[in-house]
Design a protein around this motif. Sequence first.
Motif: not given
Length: 75
Positions: A15, A20, A41, A44-45
Amino acid sequence: EMWRRTVVPPPGRLDDCRLTEGKECNRCEVACAYRAVRIAGGRFEPAPEVDVPACVGCGACVVACPTRAIDVRPA
């Protein structure tokens, strides 16, 4: 191999990765001479992903990471 090490995200630390947070960063990917780290990812991620068989545990990506979101541990 008794001395084999690999790079993994420490528990709860992924995180802290700049990706992120929505910031651009690929320092870990660029630092890896073995191409064991890639940004996965999509848009978007995004997050760093380690190809464990390719990782030699050198720690170059750990040193390059500004937030220490990854770490080297025994495999």
